[in-house]
Design a protein around this motif. Structure first.
Motif, PDB file in Angstrom:
ATOM      1  N   UNK A 474       1.918   0.118 -15.737  1.00 39.22           N
ATOM      2  CA  UNK A 474       1.399   1.453 -15.420  1.00 39.22           C
ATOM      3  C   UNK A 474       0.061   1.356 -14.692  1.00 39.22           C
ATOM      4  N   UNK A 475      -0.783   0.423 -15.144  1.00 38.94           N
ATOM      5  CA  UNK A 475      -2.071   0.217 -14.468  1.00 38.94           C
ATOM      6  C   UNK A 475      -1.860  -0.240 -13.028  1.00 38.94           C
ATOM      7  N   UNK A 476      -0.832  -1.049 -12.791  1.00 41.78           N
ATOM      8  CA  UNK A 476      -0.536  -1.516 -11.438  1.00 41.78           C
ATOM      9  C   UNK A 476      -0.323  -0.340 -10.496  1.00 41.78           C
ATOM     10  N   UNK A 477       0.413   0.658 -10.962  1.00 40.06           N
ATOM     11  CA  UNK A 477       0.711   1.825 -10.119  1.00 40.06           C
ATOM     12  C   UNK A 477      -0.496   2.757 -10.030  1.00 40.06           C
ATOM     13  N   UNK A 478      -1.141   3.003 -11.167  1.00 43.10           N
ATOM     14  CA  UNK A 478      -2.261   3.952 -11.205  1.00 43.10           C
ATOM     15  C   UNK A 478      -3.403   3.483 -10.308  1.00 43.10           C
ATOM     16  N   UNK A 479      -3.703   2.204 -10.346  1.00 35.33           N
ATOM     17  CA  UNK A 479      -4.809   1.681  -9.547  1.00 35.33           C
ATOM     18  C   UNK A 479      -4.551   1.892  -8.059  1.00 35.33           C
ATOM     19  N   UNK A 480      -3.282   1.817  -7.654  1.00 31.85           N
ATOM     20  CA  UNK A 480      -2.965   2.038  -6.233  1.00 31.85           C
ATOM     21  C   UNK A 480      -3.385   3.438  -5.798  1.00 31.85           C
ATOM     22  N   UNK A 481      -3.233   4.416  -6.668  1.00 35.74           N
ATOM     23  CA  UNK A 481      -3.511   5.809  -6.286  1.00 35.74           C
ATOM     24  C   UNK A 481      -4.967   6.208  -6.540  1.00 35.74           C
ATOM     25  N   UNK A 482      -5.679   5.469  -7.381  1.00 34.55           N
ATOM     26  CA  UNK A 482      -7.093   5.793  -7.614  1.00 34.55           C
ATOM     27  C   UNK A 482      -7.958   4.537  -7.420  1.00 34.55           C
ATOM     28  N   UNK A 483      -7.811   3.871  -6.289  1.00 35.04           N
ATOM     29  CA  UNK A 483      -8.548   2.609  -6.114  1.00 35.04           C
ATOM     30  C   UNK A 483     -10.057   2.798  -6.058  1.00 35.04           C
ATOM     31  N   UNK A 484     -10.505   3.916  -5.524  1.00 35.60           N
ATOM     32  CA  UNK A 484     -11.949   4.104  -5.370  1.00 35.60           C
ATOM     33  C   UNK A 484     -12.633   4.439  -6.693  1.00 35.60           C
ATOM     34  N   UNK A 485     -11.883   5.031  -7.613  1.00 34.59           N
ATOM     35  CA  UNK A 485     -12.448   5.215  -8.955  1.00 34.59           C
ATOM     36  C   UNK A 485     -12.673   3.849  -9.598  1.00 34.59           C
ATOM     37  N   UNK A 486     -11.686   2.977  -9.486  1.00 31.36           N
ATOM     38  CA  UNK A 486     -11.830   1.610 -10.012  1.00 31.36           C
ATOM     39  C   UNK A 486     -12.947   0.889  -9.256  1.00 31.36           C
ATOM     40  N   UNK A 487     -12.995   1.095  -7.937  1.00 33.10           N
ATOM     41  CA  UNK A 487     -14.018   0.444  -7.131  1.00 33.10           C
ATOM     42  C   UNK A 487     -15.420   0.875  -7.504  1.00 33.10           C
ATOM     43  N   UNK A 512     -14.904   1.778   1.140  1.00 31.48           N
ATOM     44  CA  UNK A 512     -13.922   2.779   0.725  1.00 31.48           C
ATOM     45  C   UNK A 512     -12.530   2.182   0.880  1.00 31.48           C
ATOM     46  N   UNK A 513     -11.771   2.218  -0.213  1.00 24.04           N
ATOM     47  CA  UNK A 513     -10.439   1.606  -0.214  1.00 24.04           C
ATOM     48  C   UNK A 513      -9.410   2.662   0.157  1.00 24.04           C
ATOM     49  N   UNK A 514      -8.526   2.290   1.080  1.00 21.56           N
ATOM     50  CA  UNK A 514      -7.483   3.217   1.507  1.00 21.56           C
ATOM     51  C   UNK A 514      -6.226   2.436   1.843  1.00 21.56           C
ATOM     52  N   UNK A 515      -5.090   2.998   1.467  1.00 22.94           N
ATOM     53  CA  UNK A 515      -3.814   2.344   1.789  1.00 22.94           C
ATOM     54  C   UNK A 515      -3.476   2.518   3.268  1.00 22.94           C
ATOM     55  N   UNK A 516      -3.928   3.609   3.881  1.00 22.89           N
ATOM     56  CA  UNK A 516      -3.664   3.859   5.292  1.00 22.89           C
ATOM     57  C   UNK A 516      -4.980   4.225   5.975  1.00 22.89           C
ATOM     58  N   UNK A 517      -5.319   3.521   7.035  1.00 23.60           N
ATOM     59  CA  UNK A 517      -6.599   3.711   7.714  1.00 23.60           C
ATOM     60  C   UNK A 517      -6.516   4.667   8.898  1.00 23.60           C
ATOM     61  N   UNK A 518      -5.385   5.318   9.066  1.00 23.00           N
ATOM     62  CA  UNK A 518      -5.237   6.280  10.150  1.00 23.00           C
ATOM     63  C   UNK A 518      -4.770   5.664  11.461  1.00 23.00           C
ATOM     64  N   UNK A 519      -4.642   4.358  11.524  1.00 27.55           N
ATOM     65  CA  UNK A 519      -4.172   3.692  12.723  1.00 27.55           C
ATOM     66  C   UNK A 519      -3.622   2.316  12.337  1.00 27.55           C
ATOM     67  N   UNK A 520      -2.921   1.734  13.253  1.00 27.81           N
ATOM     68  CA  UNK A 520      -2.328   0.419  12.996  1.00 27.81           C
ATOM     69  C   UNK A 520      -3.407  -0.656  13.133  1.00 27.81           C
ATOM     70  N   UNK A 521      -3.546  -1.446  12.095  1.00 30.42           N
ATOM     71  CA  UNK A 521      -4.571  -2.495  12.069  1.00 30.42           C
ATOM     72  C   UNK A 521      -3.907  -3.869  12.150  1.00 30.42           C
ATOM     73  N   UNK A 522      -4.678  -4.901  12.531  1.00 28.89           N
ATOM     74  CA  UNK A 522      -4.108  -6.260  12.545  1.00 28.89           C
ATOM     75  C   UNK A 522      -3.580  -6.671  11.173  1.00 28.89           C
ATOM     76  N   UNK A 523      -4.250  -6.236  10.109  1.00 29.08           N
ATOM     77  CA  UNK A 523      -3.794  -6.580   8.768  1.00 29.08           C
ATOM     78  C   UNK A 523      -2.420  -5.974   8.487  1.00 29.08           C
ATOM     79  N   UNK A 524      -2.217  -4.744   8.937  1.00 27.89           N
ATOM     80  CA  UNK A 524      -0.924  -4.099   8.726  1.00 27.89           C
ATOM     81  C   UNK A 524       0.175  -4.816   9.494  1.00 27.89           C
ATOM     82  N   UNK A 525      -0.134  -5.241  10.716  1.00 25.93           N
ATOM     83  CA  UNK A 525       0.856  -5.990  11.502  1.00 25.93           C
ATOM     84  C   UNK A 525       1.179  -7.322  10.829  1.00 25.93           C
ATOM     85  N   UNK A 526       0.158  -7.958  10.263  1.00 31.37           N
ATOM     86  CA  UNK A 526       0.402  -9.200   9.529  1.00 31.37           C
ATOM     87  C   UNK A 526       1.298  -8.953   8.318  1.00 31.37           C
ATOM     88  N   UNK A 527       1.098  -7.811   7.646  1.00 31.39           N
ATOM     89  CA  UNK A 527       1.924  -7.482   6.486  1.00 31.39           C
ATOM     90  C   UNK A 527       3.370  -7.249   6.899  1.00 31.39           C
TER      91      UNK A 527
END
Length: 796
Positions: A474-487, A512-527
């Motif tokens: 459950x923590x695995x999923x919750x942290x994904x949606x509230x990463x900045x609170x954990x941060x 600031x942690x975000x799953x999507x940065x609003x544009x395609x990044x090199x990291x996303x292409x690597x993923x």
């Protein structure tokens, strides 16, 4: 608190056998977790808490507890994950079959040691707790000590981690010599000056040896897979959130001191990225569920280590802050994420083993419909480990790729030439991470069901055993949606502690942690590339997995370890057989030879021998005559052909010593010596009457040159030490104090009596006690012998 609780565990186990001992133990980490949680808000604002308990003040050693963002995070992981592990163990370990009092005492001891490691501000106490983790983990890994694999795995882990700990102690000593303090906080403030010291590099290397061995970095990782012989609660605790993270903590804590070194950056980052690749590559080879998780742990620890190394780059360039600032944040964030998904996966591996009777992935498969809850938890943990959304592992993996890409942009330390290797190796290692993550869950829960190969009829685990992995998933999923609170709450205070040269307060860490940065990044292409290539390789796994069998076993690190241990076993046995002759003469020969070489060698090599002739008394003729008599008497004892002659010679030696005491104005000592010698000679003569006659071989001791040389050398050594010590008095003799205070403070006129009764009263009391005990023992033996004779007489 865990230590105190450990004292009562055996009592609880003995008196409350109808209740599982784990319920008593569970209250300890749970209470501690709540206590530490009360500090979260204040530490998140940048506050620091300290407490000090003097231990050995004369050596400047104290137990100093230091709670900042970094130590609080680790303390919460130790107690939080510890609570879930204890809850899991209650249902995993049978209270009727297992020695639970041993298990929980070891676990609580380990928990205390880990809390001591992460909260110590004193180098020596940190080392003390560090080695205590090695000892307690040895006991936990070898808990099932009747199994050969458990004992060997425990021994391997202790040898490697304790050896690294000794190296680390050397590094700590060098740090003290450089900074003049054992306080880590004070050493951090001195960091710029320490970097210029000639011992700086040696301290760095020794400290990293300790960190690398404990955190299973290449090539020291070989102990971790063998440690999987421990019960699954131990594996889930030690190898996901605690012991292996101690090395990570050490590097993080000392980064502010060593970040100025190019060697630190390259070693920590390079060894970390190599370990990441090595562990992920060989995880796919494993067929044991816990073996897969062990190599995955090695891999993930390498990832965190490489990020900590990369975070040190920010120390050297202000331009690097915007591009490399994610490294430290990603390291701490992934440390939290790894504890959640790896802890749940270890527990699921234990559940599968518990319910099916095997961990062999070749015998498993098709368990998804039989164990749906376990499958769901395993899928969540595996997908997070693979770095896929919507799970917390995706976020920290993206930040890891960002940090690795940033390394190639720097023009110092050779990163402009070799920096491109880091993102390439990271990408390849991430592909194998993807493969072994799917390999773990697919081969266990999907595919064909093989009931004929399973020792037990499989079924879903009881809810009690599932609570802990479900909470972690459950923590695995919750942290994904509230990463900045954990941060904001946990990660930023820890990052500020790691990089005080960049951030004054946790609020200064502007990430600031975000799953999507609003544009395609090199990291996303690597993923995307990781997923595509990973899927292709996973689908074709049966066609290329056979490549692992072509690696020659003779060239593996485990084989090298085994050869070294076998060689040491054979070599040391031969050595001990050569020297352990059961002869006291031989043992004294070895000891006196070693002592003489060390002492005389030190005196002259260190130029420590001095004789102040002006402070010595003149030798009078009769003293010289007595010395000659003493030597002659000693020679008679050694060379005598009969016992009677030897006894007479021994008496002459004793009486001559008594005359020396008379000459040196020590009548009390002279009187004592005369009494002892008279009694000794009389006793010898009484015993002489009952001794058997000498045989031909015993008539005379054979002269042996080596023994003569050593005896003469020992005499010379004692003489030189006495002369040198008399000639180099660094402080006034205590005899002056006795002379001045024997009457005024002790109220006595005889200085010898006053010393024995007052100044050394306890010493004399203990001597009398020893003599009294010896006397009672002799009396008891005499009575036993008399009783035995009486019984024999009655029987006749």
């Amino acid at each position: 608190m865990p230590i105190v609780a450990a004292l009562f565990v055996p009592l609880f186990y003995k008196r409350m056998k109808h209740i599982h001992t784990g319920w008593f133990v569970l209250a300890v980490p749970a209470t501690l977790a709540i206590i530490y949680a009360t500090y979260i808000a204040q530490v998140a604002k940048g506050e620091v808490f300290t407490a000090e308990l003097p231990w050995i003040p004369s050596l400047d050693i104290s137990v100093i507890s230091y709670l900042d963002g970094l130590s609080l995070l680790f303390s919460l992981l130790i107690t939080g994950i510890g609570s879930l592990v204890v809850l899991y163990s209650i249902f995993y370990l049978d209270k009727h079959k297992e020695k639970l009092h041993n298990f929980y005492v070891y676990l609580l001891l380990f928990m205390s040691a880990m809390l001591g490691v992460v909260q110590s501000d004193h180098l020596i106490t940190l080392y003390f707790f560090w080695e205590l983790t090695s000892i307690s983990s040895f006991l936990l890994i070898g808990y099932w000590y009747t199994r050969d694999a458990s004992r060997l795995g425990a021994l391997k882990s202790m040898l490697i981690t304790v050896g690294g700990g000794l190296m680390m102690l050397g590094g700590f000593v060098l740090l003290y010599l450089m900074g003049g303090t054992f306080s880590i906080r004070e050493l951090i403030t001195m960091a710029p000056n320490l970097a210029e010291h000639p011992l700086f590099t040696w301290s760095l290397l020794l400290l990293l040896l300790g960190a690398f061995t404990k955190s299973a970095q290449f090539p020291f990782y070989i102990w971790l897979p063998d440690a999987m012989e421990a019960p699954t609660p131990v594996s889930a605790y030690l190898h996901s959130a605690t012991m292996v993270k101690a090395g990570i903590y050490l590097v993080a804590r000392f980064t502010p001191i060593f970040a100025a070194s190019e060697l630190w950056v390259w070693l920590v980052t390079g060894v970390g990225i190599l370990t990441l690749f090595w562990g992920s590559f060989f995880a796919v080879k494993q067929t044991d569920l816990k073996g897969i998780l062990a190599f995955s742990t090695v891999s993930q620890l390498g990832l965190i280590m490489s990020l900590l190394g990369a975070s040190a780059v920010a120390f050297h360039s202000n331009d690097s802050i915007d591009t490399i600032k994610y490294a430290a944040f990603a390291a701490i964030f992934h440390l939290i994420n790894h504890a959640t998904f790896k802890g749940s996966l270890f527990m699921i591996a234990g559940i599968v083993d518990h319910e099916t009777g095997t961990r062999d992935i070749r015998k498993l498969g098709g368990l998804m419909s039989i164990m749906p809850i376990s499958f769901t938890v395993a899928a969540i943990g595996s997908l997070s480990m693979a770095g896929l959304p919507p799970f917390n592992g995706f976020l920290s993996k993206e930040m890891f790729l960002t940090a690795m890409l940033a390394l190639q942009n720097f023009e110092f330390f050779g990163f402009d030439t070799w920096g491109a290797l880091f993102p390439i190796i990271a990408w390849i290692a991430s592909i194998f991470t993807f493969i072994y993550s799917f390999y773990f869950v697919a081969r266990t829960f999907m595919g064909n069901y093989k009931p004929e190969q399973l020792p037990h009829q499989p079924h879903e685990a009881p809810i009690g055993m599932l609570i802990s992995p479900i909470l972690l998933a459950t923590c695995v999923i919750v942290i994904f949606f509230v990463p900045n609170f954990i941060g904001d709450t946990f990660v930023k205070p820890a990052v500020q502690a790691i990089q005080p040269f960049l951030y004054t307060t946790p609020q200064d860490v502007d990430i600031y942690v975000s799953a999507w940065h609003g544009h395609i990044t090199p990291e996303l292409l690597m993923t995307v590339g990781i997923i595509i290539v990973g899927v292709l390789l996973f689908v074709t796994l049966p066609k290329w997995q056979g490549l692992y069998r072509r690696f020659p076993q003779a060239f593996t690190l485990n084989n090298a370890y085994n050869k070294i241990m076998q060689g040491l076993d054979v070599g040391l046995n031969r050595l001990s057989q050569r020297f352990m002759t059961e002869s006291m003469r031989h043992y004294l020969l070895y000891m006196f030879s070693g002592i003489t070489i060390i002492v005389i060698g030190s005196l002259f090599l260190k130029d420590a021998f001095r004789i102040a002739w002006q402070e010595t008394s003149p030798i009078r003729p009769y003293e010289l005559i007595l010395a000659v008599v003493l030597v002659i008497g000693t020679a008679i004892v050694i060379l005598a052909k009969s016992r009677l002659t030897a006894i007479i010679g021994l008496g002459a030696v004793g009486y001559t010593v008594a005359l020396f005491f008379v000459i040196f104005n020590a009548p009390d000592l002279a009187l004592t010596q005369l009494v002892i010698e008279t009694i000794s000679v009389a006793l010898f003569l009484m015993a002489f009457y009952h001794l058997p006659k000498l045989g031909k071989r015993e008539e005379r001791m054979k002269f042996q040159l080596n023994r003569a040389i050593i005896s003469i050398a020992v005499g010379i050594m004692v003489t030189l030490v006495a002369l040198s010590a008399h000639s180099q008095k660094l402080i006034p003799s205590i005899s002056k104090y006795y002379e001045e205070t024997v009457y005024s403070l002790a109220g006595g006129g005889n200085i010898v009596n006053v010393i024995l009764v007052d100044y050394r009263g306890f010493d004399t009391l203990f001597e009398i006690t020893v003599l009294g005990i010896a006397g009672m023992g002799i009396l008891a033996m005499i009575k036993l012998r008399m009783n035995r004779k009486e019984k024999i007489h009655e029987n006749k």
